[in-house]
Design an enzyme around this catalytic site. Sequence first.
Site, PDB file in Angstrom:
ATOM      1  N   GLU A 134       0.872  -1.167   0.000  1.00 47.29           N
ATOM      2  CA  GLU A 134       0.000   0.000   0.000  1.00 47.29           C
ATOM      3  C   GLU A 134       0.917   1.226   0.000  1.00 47.29           C
ATOM      4  O   GLU A 134       1.807   1.326   0.843  1.00 47.29           O
ATOM      5  CB  GLU A 134      -0.882   0.007   1.253  1.00 47.29           C
ATOM      6  CG  GLU A 134      -1.921   1.102   1.176  1.00 47.29           C
ATOM      7  CD  GLU A 134      -2.758   1.263   2.445  1.00 47.29           C
ATOM      8  OE1 GLU A 134      -2.742   0.369   3.301  1.00 47.29           O
ATOM      9  OE2 GLU A 134      -3.425   2.308   2.545  1.00 47.29           O
ATOM     10  N   ARG A 182       5.193 -12.967   9.489  1.00 48.78           N
ATOM     11  CA  ARG A 182       5.907 -11.738   9.156  1.00 48.78           C
ATOM     12  C   ARG A 182       7.245 -11.689   9.883  1.00 48.78           C
ATOM     13  O   ARG A 182       7.455 -12.363  10.890  1.00 48.78           O
ATOM     14  CB  ARG A 182       5.060 -10.514   9.468  1.00 48.78           C
ATOM     15  CG  ARG A 182       4.765 -10.309  10.940  1.00 48.78           C
ATOM     16  CD  ARG A 182       4.122  -8.934  11.207  1.00 48.78           C
ATOM     17  NE  ARG A 182       3.079  -8.596  10.247  1.00 48.78           N
ATOM     18  CZ  ARG A 182       3.064  -7.460   9.541  1.00 48.78           C
ATOM     19  NH1 ARG A 182       4.003  -6.564   9.653  1.00 48.78           N
ATOM     20  NH2 ARG A 182       2.082  -7.198   8.734  1.00 48.78           N
ATOM     21  N   LYS A 240       4.752   0.443  10.109  1.00 50.56           N
ATOM     22  CA  LYS A 240       4.782   1.654   9.284  1.00 50.56           C
ATOM     23  C   LYS A 240       4.281   2.861  10.059  1.00 50.56           C
ATOM     24  O   LYS A 240       4.790   3.958   9.907  1.00 50.56           O
ATOM     25  CB  LYS A 240       3.831   1.451   8.099  1.00 50.56           C
ATOM     26  CG  LYS A 240       4.465   1.003   6.825  1.00 50.56           C
ATOM     27  CD  LYS A 240       3.427   1.165   5.731  1.00 50.56           C
ATOM     28  CE  LYS A 240       3.615   0.139   4.635  1.00 50.56           C
ATOM     29  NZ  LYS A 240       2.453   0.081   3.749  1.00 50.56           N
TER      30      LYS A 240
HETATM   31  P1  ATP Z   1      -0.114  -1.469   6.558  1.00 45.09           P
HETATM   32  O1  ATP Z   1      -0.469  -1.646   7.983  1.00 45.09           O
HETATM   33  O2  ATP Z   1       0.123  -0.061   6.156  1.00 45.09           O
HETATM   34  O3  ATP Z   1      -0.942  -2.267   5.596  1.00 45.09           O
HETATM   35  P2  ATP Z   1       1.921  -3.374   5.934  1.00 45.09           P
HETATM   36  O4  ATP Z   1       3.215  -3.521   6.669  1.00 45.09           O
HETATM   37  O5  ATP Z   1       0.954  -4.499   5.899  1.00 45.09           O
HETATM   38  O6  ATP Z   1       1.342  -2.073   6.530  1.00 45.09           O
HETATM   39  P3  ATP Z   1       1.739  -3.286   3.069  1.00 45.09           P
HETATM   40  O7  ATP Z   1       2.197  -2.208   2.162  1.00 45.09           O
HETATM   41  O8  ATP Z   1       0.301  -3.589   3.118  1.00 45.09           O
HETATM   42  O9  ATP Z   1       2.286  -2.909   4.495  1.00 45.09           O
HETATM   43  O10 ATP Z   1       2.572  -4.601   2.812  1.00 45.09           O
HETATM   44  C1  ATP Z   1       2.909  -5.093   1.545  1.00 45.09           C
HETATM   45  C2  ATP Z   1       3.235  -6.542   1.651  1.00 45.09           C
HETATM   46  O11 ATP Z   1       4.343  -6.747   2.512  1.00 45.09           O
HETATM   47  C3  ATP Z   1       2.079  -7.338   2.215  1.00 45.09           C
HETATM   48  O12 ATP Z   1       1.906  -8.499   1.443  1.00 45.09           O
HETATM   49  C4  ATP Z   1       2.511  -7.656   3.611  1.00 45.09           C
HETATM   50  O13 ATP Z   1       1.963  -8.860   4.045  1.00 45.09           O
HETATM   51  C5  ATP Z   1       4.029  -7.720   3.488  1.00 45.09           C
HETATM   52  N1  ATP Z   1       4.669  -7.384   4.750  1.00 45.09           N
HETATM   53  C6  ATP Z   1       4.487  -6.277   5.489  1.00 45.09           C
HETATM   54  N2  ATP Z   1       5.205  -6.326   6.624  1.00 45.09           N
HETATM   55  C7  ATP Z   1       5.887  -7.492   6.607  1.00 45.09           C
HETATM   56  C8  ATP Z   1       6.809  -8.130   7.502  1.00 45.09           C
HETATM   57  N3  ATP Z   1       7.182  -7.567   8.659  1.00 45.09           N
HETATM   58  N4  ATP Z   1       7.301  -9.335   7.143  1.00 45.09           N
HETATM   59  C9  ATP Z   1       6.946  -9.898   5.984  1.00 45.09           C
HETATM   60  N5  ATP Z   1       6.088  -9.369   5.105  1.00 45.09           N
HETATM   61  C10 ATP Z   1       5.550  -8.169   5.403  1.00 45.09           C
END
Ligand code: ATP
Length: 557
Positions: A35, A262, A272
Amino acid sequence: MSEERISSNFIQAIIDEDLKNDSVYKEIHTRFPPEPNGYLHIGHAKSICLNFGLALKYGGKCNLRFDDTNPTKEDVEYVESIKQDVEWLGFTWDDRMFYASNYFGKIYELTLDLIREGKAFVCDLTADEMREYRGTLTEPGKESPYRNRSVEENLDLFERMKNGEFPNGSRVLRAKIDMASPNMNMRDPVIYRISHTTHHRTGDEWCIYPMYDYAHPLSDALEGITHSICTLEFEDHRALYDWTLEACHMPKPQPKQIEFARLNMTNLIMSKRKLRRLVEEGYVSGWDDPRMPTISGIRRRGYTPEAVRDFCERIGVAKANSLVDSALLDHCIREDLNSKAARVMTVLRPLKLVIDNYPEGQVEYLTAENNPESPEMGERQVAFSRELYIEQDDFMEEPVKKFFRLAPEKEVRLKHAYIIKCESIVKDEDGNIVEVHCTYDPESKTGGANAGRKVKGTLHWVSAQHAVPVEVRLYDYLMLGEQENEADDFIAKLNPNSLEVLTSMAEASIKDAKIGDKFQFLRQGYFCIDQDTTADKIVINRIVGLRDSWAKQQKKG
Ligand code: ATP
Ligand code: MG
């Protein structure tokens, strides 16, 4: 990148099984769906390496898709940074860069059919009422009084929602599933909301936006994704993912959602929302502050894409949450730079050293290898003269036990140069040592009669008249607590000493370095020329020190 980079894991087992049964999927197609509401961090790197890595391994494809369904938080600045980060990690999406917002029209059409089939309804409950009606984990929910609106009324209201007739929050569109479902996500979830907000791509075209849980499976299906890999917190959303694909009659074979744990790391903030607070409230200099776990931060600090990919491979993919030791990432960068980074001598905290029996005004150039691990990196000439700098902590007036560095009457070797002996010291009126006076053994350098003479310590040094003053920034972890804990006030746990700025003295060869160049400063660690460097001032980040606590732990076993 070779195919063997990715070790076997449970996701590969699922894919292998799917491919064996070739009526399921002919080719693997994944996506990385950020996102654009912030900068990517090392956790995202794990997801990028996983998704793009699987496509590489199976000869398939991976899309970059911006999941931009929440216009209030998104911005083009983030889109650009995300593209740069994915490319820096070494991956390419070819011509497959998409936006969920590209599908708003298509999703709207699909939704009209959903309403026509009686699978969605416009609900006028307030947010509070909806929460009340939702029930709890142990009690079923109650059906909304608006649930049995006619198809005609739903179509009319939904169209008027789209036309901007209603204010934010006054109505939503909900899927009609099951208010008694043990899975809360299936209790008539909201699938569209009203938001009179300008979108970073569609502008004011839309004032209704599909919810993530609804838009995501549809976007996946529209792109022909086969394996939709996400983090564990979406496990309970999978039923809704599958429901949406079926209810909207998406073509078979449909994408399959697979969840993995994660990445969490010790002493790092990986949310974030919290990272944004650090930037907005000025606790760091920006998203790319070298202390930040963002990809732009670690890139600026001097980490390499090779080290980050190696790290992601070593941590693997699992179904259970765990905490990875940040020392492992540091270990990976040392492994990568050991053979690549040129050695340079830089004195971080300088102390003047005068060699009394060395001729005044004389300069000689001594040969030094650039990297003992990589002889092909060649040699350089290092200036030696009567006045040098050594590290303050390489001298002790009253040495403790096992201190093999310089002390009164003691001898050490100067790296690539001579053996010296401390004869006297000079102090200022406050009692601080400001100069160390020594004599040298002219026969002790390479080729000399005493070249083989052994002394216990070897020190790095620079020639005072040739050295270049540089600003060195030393970093420590941003967070004091090992583990990020939601309940904690993380601002209170910030490490007040995460940045230390020194004025140091570097070997003259540093003058030719460019921003991003990486070095090993002898006995001090790996360093990288920072982007704050100007014509008048060289600024250098310490990437990591040399002490490898991770390797040490492994040895102890
Ligand atoms: P938000 O809360 O803003 O959605 P987010 O960390 O989920 O934050 P995204 O931009 O939605 O951010 O994440 C993009 C991709 O990265 C998603 O598929 C998410 O599952 C993955 N992702 C985010 N954080 C992690 C992490 N700590 N480890 C592994 N994958 C992650
Ligand atoms: Mg997310």
